[in-house]
Design a protein around this motif. Sequence first.
Motif, PDB file in Angstrom:
ATOM      1  N   HIS A   1       0.817  -1.221   0.000  1.00 40.96           N
ATOM      2  CA  HIS A   1       0.000   0.000   0.000  1.00 40.96           C
ATOM      3  C   HIS A   1       0.849   1.268   0.000  1.00 40.96           C
ATOM      4  O   HIS A   1       0.302   2.360  -0.001  1.00 40.96           O
ATOM      5  CB  HIS A   1      -0.950   0.010   1.199  1.00 40.96           C
ATOM      6  N   GLY A   2       2.176   1.116   0.061  1.00 40.46           N
ATOM      7  CA  GLY A   2       3.029   2.295  -0.049  1.00 40.46           C
ATOM      8  C   GLY A   2       3.615   2.752   1.261  1.00 40.46           C
ATOM      9  O   GLY A   2       4.086   1.950   2.053  1.00 40.46           O
ATOM     10  N   ASP A   3       3.585   4.046   1.511  1.00 40.81           N
ATOM     11  CA  ASP A   3       4.238   4.716   2.637  1.00 40.81           C
ATOM     12  C   ASP A   3       3.976   4.007   3.961  1.00 40.81           C
ATOM     13  O   ASP A   3       2.851   3.976   4.462  1.00 40.81           O
ATOM     14  CB  ASP A   3       3.752   6.169   2.714  1.00 40.81           C
ATOM     15  N   LEU A   4       5.037   3.455   4.553  1.00 37.84           N
ATOM     16  CA  LEU A   4       4.907   2.694   5.797  1.00 37.84           C
ATOM     17  C   LEU A   4       4.796   3.598   7.021  1.00 37.84           C
ATOM     18  O   LEU A   4       4.295   3.168   8.060  1.00 37.84           O
ATOM     19  CB  LEU A   4       6.095   1.742   5.970  1.00 37.84           C
ATOM     20  N   SER A   5       5.229   4.843   6.910  1.00 34.15           N
ATOM     21  CA  SER A   5       5.216   5.738   8.075  1.00 34.15           C
ATOM     22  C   SER A   5       3.798   6.104   8.508  1.00 34.15           C
ATOM     23  O   SER A   5       3.579   6.435   9.667  1.00 34.15           O
ATOM     24  CB  SER A   5       6.024   6.997   7.793  1.00 34.15           C
ATOM     25  N   GLU A   6       2.847   6.023   7.614  1.00 42.61           N
ATOM     26  CA  GLU A   6       1.467   6.365   7.958  1.00 42.61           C
ATOM     27  C   GLU A   6       0.523   5.204   7.653  1.00 42.61           C
ATOM     28  O   GLU A   6      -0.647   5.416   7.329  1.00 42.61           O
ATOM     29  CB  GLU A   6       1.033   7.607   7.173  1.00 42.61           C
ATOM     30  N   ASN A   7       1.031   4.004   7.780  1.00 45.82           N
ATOM     31  CA  ASN A   7       0.254   2.825   7.404  1.00 45.82           C
ATOM     32  C   ASN A   7      -0.162   2.062   8.661  1.00 45.82           C
ATOM     33  O   ASN A   7       0.627   1.312   9.248  1.00 45.82           O
ATOM     34  CB  ASN A   7       1.109   1.943   6.477  1.00 45.82           C
ATOM     35  N   ALA A   8      -1.413   2.252   9.073  1.00 46.25           N
ATOM     36  CA  ALA A   8      -1.917   1.598  10.290  1.00 46.25           C
ATOM     37  C   ALA A   8      -1.975   0.082  10.129  1.00 46.25           C
ATOM     38  O   ALA A   8      -1.741  -0.662  11.098  1.00 46.25           O
ATOM     39  CB  ALA A   8      -3.298   2.143  10.637  1.00 46.25           C
ATOM     40  N   GLU A   9      -2.268  -0.397   8.936  1.00 47.16           N
ATOM     41  CA  GLU A   9      -2.308  -1.849   8.692  1.00 47.16           C
ATOM     42  C   GLU A   9      -0.938  -2.476   8.919  1.00 47.16           C
ATOM     43  O   GLU A   9      -0.818  -3.545   9.500  1.00 47.16           O
ATOM     44  CB  GLU A   9      -2.760  -2.150   7.259  1.00 47.16           C
ATOM     45  N   TYR A  10       0.087  -1.781   8.453  1.00 39.60           N
ATOM     46  CA  TYR A  10       1.454  -2.275   8.619  1.00 39.60           C
ATOM     47  C   TYR A  10       1.823  -2.326  10.100  1.00 39.60           C
ATOM     48  O   TYR A  10       2.369  -3.317  10.583  1.00 39.60           O
ATOM     49  CB  TYR A  10       2.436  -1.391   7.847  1.00 39.60           C
ATOM     50  N   ASP A  11       1.505  -1.246  10.831  1.00 41.58           N
ATOM     51  CA  ASP A  11       1.804  -1.205  12.267  1.00 41.58           C
ATOM     52  C   ASP A  11       1.085  -2.327  13.008  1.00 41.58           C
ATOM     53  O   ASP A  11       1.670  -2.996  13.868  1.00 41.58           O
ATOM     54  CB  ASP A  11       1.406   0.146  12.860  1.00 41.58           C
ATOM     55  N   ALA A  12      -0.169  -2.559  12.679  1.00 47.66           N
ATOM     56  CA  ALA A  12      -0.943  -3.616  13.339  1.00 47.66           C
ATOM     57  C   ALA A  12      -0.372  -4.994  13.013  1.00 47.66           C
ATOM     58  O   ALA A  12      -0.271  -5.861  13.896  1.00 47.66           O
ATOM     59  CB  ALA A  12      -2.408  -3.539  12.910  1.00 47.66           C
ATOM     60  N   ALA A  13       0.027  -5.199  11.774  1.00 42.02           N
ATOM     61  CA  ALA A  13       0.599  -6.489  11.378  1.00 42.02           C
ATOM     62  C   ALA A  13       1.932  -6.723  12.078  1.00 42.02           C
ATOM     63  O   ALA A  13       2.222  -7.841  12.510  1.00 42.02           O
ATOM     64  CB  ALA A  13       0.771  -6.549   9.865  1.00 42.02           C
ATOM     65  N   LYS A  14       2.753  -5.677  12.216  1.00 43.54           N
ATOM     66  CA  LYS A  14       4.037  -5.811  12.912  1.00 43.54           C
ATOM     67  C   LYS A  14       3.809  -6.099  14.402  1.00 43.54           C
ATOM     68  O   LYS A  14       4.546  -6.891  15.001  1.00 43.54           O
ATOM     69  CB  LYS A  14       4.889  -4.555  12.740  1.00 43.54           C
ATOM     70  N   GLU A  15       2.800  -5.476  15.012  1.00 44.74           N
ATOM     71  CA  GLU A  15       2.468  -5.758  16.411  1.00 44.74           C
ATOM     72  C   GLU A  15       2.023  -7.209  16.571  1.00 44.74           C
ATOM     73  O   GLU A  15       2.412  -7.891  17.514  1.00 44.74           O
ATOM     74  CB  GLU A  15       1.371  -4.816  16.910  1.00 44.74           C
TER      75      GLU A  15
END
Length: 158
Positions: A39-53
């Motif tokens: 989805h692109g920019d990881l700095s503002e990607n809530a899905e990415y943060d949730a998946a990493k958590e």
Amino acid sequence: MTSVPLTIFGANLLREELHQLKTKERRIVIDAIAEARSHGDLSENAEYDAAKERQAFVEGRIAELEGKLSAAQIIDPTTLEADGRVVFAATVDLEDLESGAKVTYQIVGLDEADLKLSKVSVTSPIARALIGKSAGDVVEVQAPSGPREYEILEVRYV
């Protein structure tokens, strides 16, 4: 590391959870991270943060289960020679002396305790009061509602 007492049933439960985490949950988390990255920019990607958590949780739980299983002292209640005494993995039939209610508990490890299944942790007040006692003994348990007395009706190793 200190040994972790487990019944055969409890060890199998932990092995099943470990297998589930390693074979299914890990794959789901990896796929979620890949999807979020696309989805692109990881700095503002809530899905990415949730998946990493979620990945951190899964990997932490895997490490915890592997540690417990490697330190496990697996006890088969059918092989116990405790001469009728209450020991870890024993199943105990009790009668509440005040109400006359009869209950049955198996004394198990902390990870497999489940009161709905009548499995109490070896560290619980009732288990601590019962350990070392035999059928016919009366024990006093310091319950949250106050002291309760139980008579041990039978001790089984099943």
